[in-house]
Design a protein around this motif. Structure first.
Motif, short mmCIF file in Angstrom:
data_model
loop_
_atom_site.label_atom_id
_atom_site.label_comp_id
_atom_site.label_asym_id
_atom_site.label_seq_id
_atom_site.Cartn_x
_atom_site.Cartn_y
_atom_site.Cartn_z
N PRO A 13 48.46 42.00 47.67
CA PRO A 13 49.13 41.35 46.53
C PRO A 13 48.85 39.85 46.43
O PRO A 13 48.95 39.28 45.35
CB PRO A 13 50.62 41.61 46.79
CG PRO A 13 50.73 42.00 48.21
CD PRO A 13 49.42 42.58 48.62
N GLU A 14 48.47 39.21 47.53
CA GLU A 14 48.19 37.77 47.48
C GLU A 14 46.92 37.45 46.69
O GLU A 14 46.69 36.31 46.31
CB GLU A 14 48.09 37.20 48.90
CG GLU A 14 46.87 37.66 49.69
CD GLU A 14 47.05 38.99 50.43
OE1 GLU A 14 46.14 39.34 51.19
OE2 GLU A 14 48.07 39.66 50.23
N LEU A 15 46.08 38.45 46.41
CA LEU A 15 44.83 38.23 45.68
C LEU A 15 44.94 38.51 44.18
O LEU A 15 43.94 38.42 43.46
CB LEU A 15 43.72 39.11 46.27
CG LEU A 15 43.29 38.81 47.70
CD1 LEU A 15 42.23 39.80 48.15
CD2 LEU A 15 42.79 37.39 47.82
N MET A 16 46.14 38.83 43.71
CA MET A 16 46.27 39.24 42.32
C MET A 16 45.90 38.12 41.35
O MET A 16 45.13 38.35 40.41
CB MET A 16 47.69 39.71 42.02
CG MET A 16 47.84 40.20 40.61
SD MET A 16 49.37 41.03 40.36
CE MET A 16 49.33 41.16 38.60
N VAL A 17 46.41 36.93 41.56
CA VAL A 17 46.11 35.83 40.64
C VAL A 17 44.63 35.47 40.70
O VAL A 17 44.00 35.19 39.67
CB VAL A 17 47.00 34.61 40.95
CG1 VAL A 17 46.61 33.42 40.09
CG2 VAL A 17 48.46 34.95 40.73
N LYS A 18 44.04 35.50 41.87
CA LYS A 18 42.62 35.19 42.02
C LYS A 18 41.74 36.24 41.32
O LYS A 18 40.65 35.93 40.87
CB LYS A 18 42.29 35.14 43.52
CG LYS A 18 40.89 34.72 43.84
CD LYS A 18 40.68 34.67 45.34
CE LYS A 18 39.25 34.34 45.69
NZ LYS A 18 39.02 34.37 47.12
N SER A 19 42.24 37.44 41.21
CA SER A 19 41.46 38.54 40.64
C SER A 19 41.66 38.74 39.15
O SER A 19 41.17 39.71 38.60
CB SER A 19 41.79 39.84 41.38
OG SER A 19 41.44 39.73 42.74
N VAL A 20 42.36 37.83 38.50
CA VAL A 20 42.63 38.00 37.07
C VAL A 20 41.46 37.48 36.20
O VAL A 20 41.48 37.64 34.99
CB VAL A 20 43.97 37.33 36.70
CG1 VAL A 20 43.83 35.82 36.52
CG2 VAL A 20 44.59 37.96 35.48
N ILE A 21 40.43 36.94 36.83
CA ILE A 21 39.27 36.39 36.10
C ILE A 21 38.64 37.42 35.14
O ILE A 21 38.34 37.06 34.00
CB ILE A 21 38.21 35.86 37.10
CG1 ILE A 21 38.79 34.75 37.96
CG2 ILE A 21 36.95 35.42 36.40
CD1 ILE A 21 39.07 33.47 37.24
N PRO A 22 38.44 38.69 35.53
CA PRO A 22 37.84 39.63 34.57
C PRO A 22 38.68 39.84 33.32
O PRO A 22 38.13 40.03 32.23
CB PRO A 22 37.73 40.94 35.37
CG PRO A 22 37.77 40.54 36.79
CD PRO A 22 38.57 39.29 36.86
N VAL A 23 39.99 39.77 33.45
CA VAL A 23 40.86 39.95 32.28
C VAL A 23 40.69 38.77 31.32
O VAL A 23 40.63 38.94 30.10
CB VAL A 23 42.33 40.11 32.72
CG1 VAL A 23 43.27 40.11 31.54
CG2 VAL A 23 42.50 41.38 33.54
N VAL A 24 40.61 37.57 31.87
CA VAL A 24 40.41 36.38 31.04
C VAL A 24 39.05 36.46 30.34
O VAL A 24 38.95 36.18 29.14
CB VAL A 24 40.52 35.10 31.89
CG1 VAL A 24 40.14 33.87 31.09
CG2 VAL A 24 41.91 34.97 32.48
#
Length: 160
Positions: free
Chosen positions: A47-58
């Motif tokens: 769960p700590e990587l969720m914000v870092k992994s939002v790049i594809p959505v952007v």
């Protein structure tokens, strides 16, 4: 109405406007949904990587913006009396950005899904995922650039 300016000419411009926004948003929605599924699956374990992994959505959302910009520009050029050439160029412009947006959205979604899942297991994959996403996103940018160039050619001085 003349042969150069038939009554149905604005229809093609309106279809270009609709094609730009519909297809681009379809690609953006697919990219967002597909990469969002990967983010959700990855976040269960890390769960700590969720914000870092939002790049594809952007990046998928940016594809929709390309279509929005072109649709607004085409809509601004629509007139009740316009040449058939202008209508066809506007249709081509909308299809260029829309269909390239579909392709880019699919690429961003699939690469983003696999990328966030893989980078959760092996953090060194993150930079590679970003590079792949950039190359997937640029497909939509190519269509956007072509659509802008085409749309500037649509406003020729044909007197109807």
């Amino acid at each position: 109405m003349t042969a150069l300016c038939p009554v149905y000419a604005p229809f093609f411009g309106a279809m270009g406007c609709a094609s730009a926004i519909v297809f681009s948003c379809f690609g953006a929605a697919y990219g967002t949904a597909k990469s969002g599924v990967g983010i959700s699956a990855m976040s269960v374990m890390r769960p700590e990587l969720m914000v870092k992994s939002v790049i594809p959505v952007v990046m998928a959302g940016i594809i929709g913006i390309y279509g929005l910009v072109v649709a607004v520009l085409i809509a601004d050029g629509l007139k009740q009396q316009m040449s058939l050439f202008t209508g066809f160029v506007q249709l081509g412009s909308g299809l260029a950005v829309g269909l390239s947006g579909v392709a880019a959205g699919f690429a961003v979604g699939i690469a983003g899904d696999a990328g966030v899942r893989g980078s959760a297991q092996q953090p060194r994959l993150y930079v590679g995922m970003i590079l792949i996403l950039i190359f997937a996103e640029v497909l939509g940018l190519y269509g956007f650039i072509v659509a802008l160039i085409m749309n500037t050619k649509a406003n020729t001085d044909v007197i109807c």
